[in-house]
Design a protein around this motif. Structure first.
Motif, short mmCIF file in Angstrom:
data_model
loop_
_atom_site.label_atom_id
_atom_site.label_comp_id
_atom_site.label_asym_id
_atom_site.label_seq_id
_atom_site.Cartn_x
_atom_site.Cartn_y
_atom_site.Cartn_z
N PRO A 227 1.11 -1.53 -0.23
CA PRO A 227 -0.02 -0.07 0.07
C PRO A 227 0.59 1.68 0.37
O PRO A 227 2.17 0.54 0.16
CB PRO A 227 -0.68 0.00 1.47
CG PRO A 227 0.37 -1.08 2.37
CD PRO A 227 0.95 -2.13 0.95
N ASN A 228 0.14 2.15 0.27
CA ASN A 228 0.70 3.49 -0.55
C ASN A 228 0.75 4.17 1.01
O ASN A 228 0.46 4.32 2.26
CB ASN A 228 -0.30 4.66 -0.49
CG ASN A 228 0.50 6.12 -0.81
OD1 ASN A 228 1.57 6.50 -0.21
ND2 ASN A 228 0.14 7.44 -0.94
N PRO A 229 2.37 4.27 1.39
CA PRO A 229 3.17 4.30 3.01
C PRO A 229 2.71 5.58 3.36
O PRO A 229 2.76 5.62 4.79
CB PRO A 229 4.80 4.54 2.74
CG PRO A 229 4.98 4.23 1.81
CD PRO A 229 3.64 3.73 0.36
N LEU A 230 2.24 7.26 2.45
CA LEU A 230 2.23 7.75 2.64
C LEU A 230 1.21 8.09 3.34
O LEU A 230 0.22 9.10 4.65
CB LEU A 230 2.49 9.32 1.72
CG LEU A 230 3.24 8.85 1.49
CD1 LEU A 230 3.27 9.98 -0.13
CD2 LEU A 230 4.75 9.19 2.26
N GLY A 231 -0.21 6.90 3.79
CA GLY A 231 -0.97 6.86 4.61
C GLY A 231 -1.18 6.20 5.83
O GLY A 231 -2.71 5.74 5.82
N MET A 232 -0.36 5.68 5.82
CA MET A 232 0.20 4.69 7.31
C MET A 232 0.96 5.29 8.21
O MET A 232 1.54 6.40 7.99
CB MET A 232 0.53 3.24 6.44
CG MET A 232 -0.42 3.12 5.32
SD MET A 232 1.05 1.47 5.07
CE MET A 232 1.13 0.24 5.81
N SER A 233 0.53 5.01 9.47
CA SER A 233 1.22 5.18 9.99
C SER A 233 2.93 4.41 10.78
O SER A 233 2.42 4.32 10.09
CB SER A 233 -0.06 4.77 11.43
OG SER A 233 -1.18 4.94 11.90
N SER A 234 3.11 5.56 11.09
CA SER A 234 4.73 4.56 12.15
C SER A 234 4.42 4.01 12.61
O SER A 234 2.98 3.58 13.29
CB SER A 234 5.35 6.45 12.59
OG SER A 234 5.84 7.15 11.75
N GLY A 235 4.76 2.89 12.96
CA GLY A 235 5.26 1.96 12.97
C GLY A 235 5.07 0.09 12.09
O GLY A 235 5.06 0.36 11.29
N ASP A 236 4.46 -0.90 13.29
CA ASP A 236 4.82 -2.33 12.11
C ASP A 236 3.57 -2.37 12.00
O ASP A 236 2.76 -2.61 12.66
CB ASP A 236 5.80 -3.37 13.03
CG ASP A 236 7.05 -3.18 13.12
OD1 ASP A 236 8.00 -2.37 11.92
OD2 ASP A 236 8.12 -3.55 13.76
N TYR A 237 3.71 -3.14 10.84
CA TYR A 237 2.14 -3.61 10.12
C TYR A 237 2.39 -5.34 9.85
O TYR A 237 3.67 -5.39 9.34
CB TYR A 237 2.00 -3.39 8.83
CG TYR A 237 1.13 -1.43 9.46
CD1 TYR A 237 -0.57 -1.37 9.38
CD2 TYR A 237 1.99 -0.74 9.43
CE1 TYR A 237 -0.78 -0.31 8.67
CE2 TYR A 237 1.00 0.91 9.31
CZ TYR A 237 -0.17 0.93 8.84
OH TYR A 237 -0.91 1.86 9.51
N VAL A 238 2.10 -5.96 10.52
CA VAL A 238 1.88 -8.09 10.57
C VAL A 238 0.73 -8.04 9.68
O VAL A 238 -0.12 -8.04 9.92
CB VAL A 238 2.39 -8.25 11.49
CG1 VAL A 238 3.92 -7.75 12.26
CG2 VAL A 238 1.44 -8.29 12.77
N GLY A 239 1.40 -9.04 8.77
CA GLY A 239 0.13 -10.36 8.53
C GLY A 239 1.10 -11.73 8.38
O GLY A 239 2.30 -11.65 7.85
N ASN A 240 -0.07 -12.71 7.35
CA ASN A 240 0.27 -13.50 7.53
C ASN A 240 -0.37 -14.52 6.39
O ASN A 240 -1.87 -14.02 6.03
CB ASN A 240 0.49 -14.43 8.43
CG ASN A 240 0.42 -16.41 8.12
OD1 ASN A 240 -0.61 -16.61 8.19
ND2 ASN A 240 2.02 -16.30 8.04
N LEU A 241 0.73 -14.84 5.17
CA LEU A 241 -0.05 -15.58 4.02
C LEU A 241 0.22 -17.04 4.23
O LEU A 241 1.31 -17.15 3.91
CB LEU A 241 -0.16 -15.40 3.03
CG LEU A 241 -0.12 -15.35 1.71
CD1 LEU A 241 -2.03 -15.72 1.62
CD2 LEU A 241 0.34 -15.22 0.33
N ILE A 242 -0.92 -18.10 3.91
CA ILE A 242 -0.13 -19.59 3.98
C ILE A 242 -1.11 -19.86 2.93
O ILE A 242 -1.69 -20.20 2.85
CB ILE A 242 -1.24 -19.97 4.91
CG1 ILE A 242 -0.70 -20.09 6.63
CG2 ILE A 242 -0.58 -21.70 5.43
CD1 ILE A 242 -1.35 -20.39 8.07
#
Length: 424
Positions: A227-242
């Motif tokens: 995604p466009n990082p300018l619209g995201m908050s500072s910090g870590d975004y985590v997720g998983n795909l199996i």
């Protein structure tokens, strides 16, 4: 008449751990793995960190070290937005592969998840969610058999035996897969890597009986869309795909070649390191409000000034959303006020802000003399990384209040605190 602009520490100490401007650092892709009975796990990490030399580059950078194909042949991957990982998932045959097998799935058959897949990453603190996409663009391994010369009856070289065994060498991809330029071999193995431009199986038919065969690992090349990082908050975004592995699954190597691990789990971390920094020039914390042309018109002709005002320049660096608000010792309505030190008479001061190109209102419009308030937060959005660009605070007292002030005796002053805050 004097008023003071007192910037909070959040504005001038953007790297302080106590700063209001939250600068959460950490991101992006390191390779890790955990081999368990439930499947095999790998980590993918990417980060966004503003770069003043590339202010319009608003994309995540993949920080996961390549392994396998892109590590060994980096030039093959640079031009195609492709990365690769090597998973030590071993495939072993559960039955012999018979010569000229009619069912392609009884031999070397490969079907990969080449279409885009969406999955969600969530901010580790705020739980904000974004969508990431991934697709598989290639795969490879090393097949191992008994001596290929013995399998084809002897009397030939290693390379000739490999060609006779399958009708062609495995450097050449079968239909639906494409050539990648990789192939090397020995008397009982052949290393290969094929690109996967379409969602369809790639298959090779054995020309001689093979009592057993093994794929030593799974190399896979992938492409990700973030995604466009300018619209995201500072910090870590985590997720998983199996991904599932095995006959009829996402990574399907036919009915004979069975994996040691039933799943391949990709754990994603997107790290966002935004910048929000405000520099106020020396002396800028003291603002003197004056009429246009000074006080001569009032002193000589008794004309009440239309307004008292002062503009204060500051430099801003920003790569994301941020908000501004006033916090003052004295408030009238939703405005800050200054007061008379003799009789406590107070008047409101309008505080407005103008921003450079690259920072807009939430609706995308330009920021020109936007009024700030003590009651509400004004949110601004970066459209690209702005680095040390001049901006302006406008301080104004309107004519009706100037008239009140001129009828009083004394000096008007007060503290006006302007807060820049990245915690939106």
């Amino acid at each position: 008449m004097n008023s003071k602009l007192i910037p909070s520490n959040t504005c001038i100490q953007s790297w302080s751990s106590k700063a209001r401007i939250r600068m959460t650092t950490a991101l992006f892709m390191t390779l890790a793995h955990l081999n368990t009975a439930q499947g095999f796990e790998m980590s993918v990490r990417a980060e966004f960190k503003p770069d003043s030399s590339k202010p319009f580059f608003n994309k995540f950078e993949n920080k996961t070290p390549n392994s396998g194909y892109c590590k060994d042949y980096p030039n093959e991957c640079k031009s195609s937005a492709m990365f690769s990982l090597r998973a030590p998932i071993v495939f072993n045959s559960i039955a012999p592969i018979t010569a000229n097998h009619a069912d392609p799935r009884q031999g070397a058959s490969f079907s990969l998840p080449t279409q885009w897949r969406d999955f969600t990453v969530s901010h580790s603190q705020t739980l904000e969610q974004e969508t990431v996409r991934i697709r598989i663009k290639g795969f490879g391994s090393t097949y191992v058999t008994p001596s290929v010369i013995d399998l084809v009856g002897g009397g030939v070289t290693d390379i000739a035996a490999h060609y006779l065994l399958w009708g062609t060498g495995w450097v050449y991809a079968p239909a639906n897969c494409s050539y990648s330029g990789v192939g090397y071999y020995g008397y009982n193995f052949y290393n290969f890597f094929w690109k996967t431009p379409v969602q369809a199986p790639c298959q090779k038919q054995a020309r001689f009986n093979i009592p057993w065969m093994k794929y030593s690992y799974l190399d896979f090349a992938y492409e990700i869309e973030t995604p466009n990082p300018l619209g995201m908050s500072s910090g870590d975004y985590v997720g998983n795909l199996i991904y599932t592995v095995g006959p009829g699954q996402d990574f399907d190597m036919g009915d004979v070649m069975i994996p040691a691990d039933p799943t391949l789990s990709l754990n994603f971390t997107l790290n966002v390191q935004h910048t929000l920094k405000v520099d106020i020039p020396p002396g800028g914390e003291k603002v003197e409000l004056l009429p246009t042309g000074g006080w001569q018109q009032w002193l000589q002709k008794g004309r009440t000034p239309e307004k008292l005002y002062q503009d204060q320049t500051f430099l801003i660096s920003a790569s994301s959303r941020f908000k501004m608000q006033l916090a003052c010792e004295r408030v009238i309505g939703d405005a800050c006020a200054i007061s008379n030190n003799s009789n406590d008479h107070a008047v409101p001061v309008d505080v407005k802000v103008s921003m450079p190109n690259g920072i807009g209102n939430d609706d995308g419009s330009a920021v020109s003399r936007e009024k700030l308030s003590t009651a509400t937060e004004q949110v601004f959005q970066s459209t690209h990384y702005v680095d040390q660009k001049p901006s302006m605070l406008h301080f104004e007292i309107q004519k009706q209040y100037v008239s009140e002030m001129l009828s009083e005796q004394g000096k008007y002053s007060g503290d006006i605190t302007v807060v820049w805050d990245s915690d939106v």
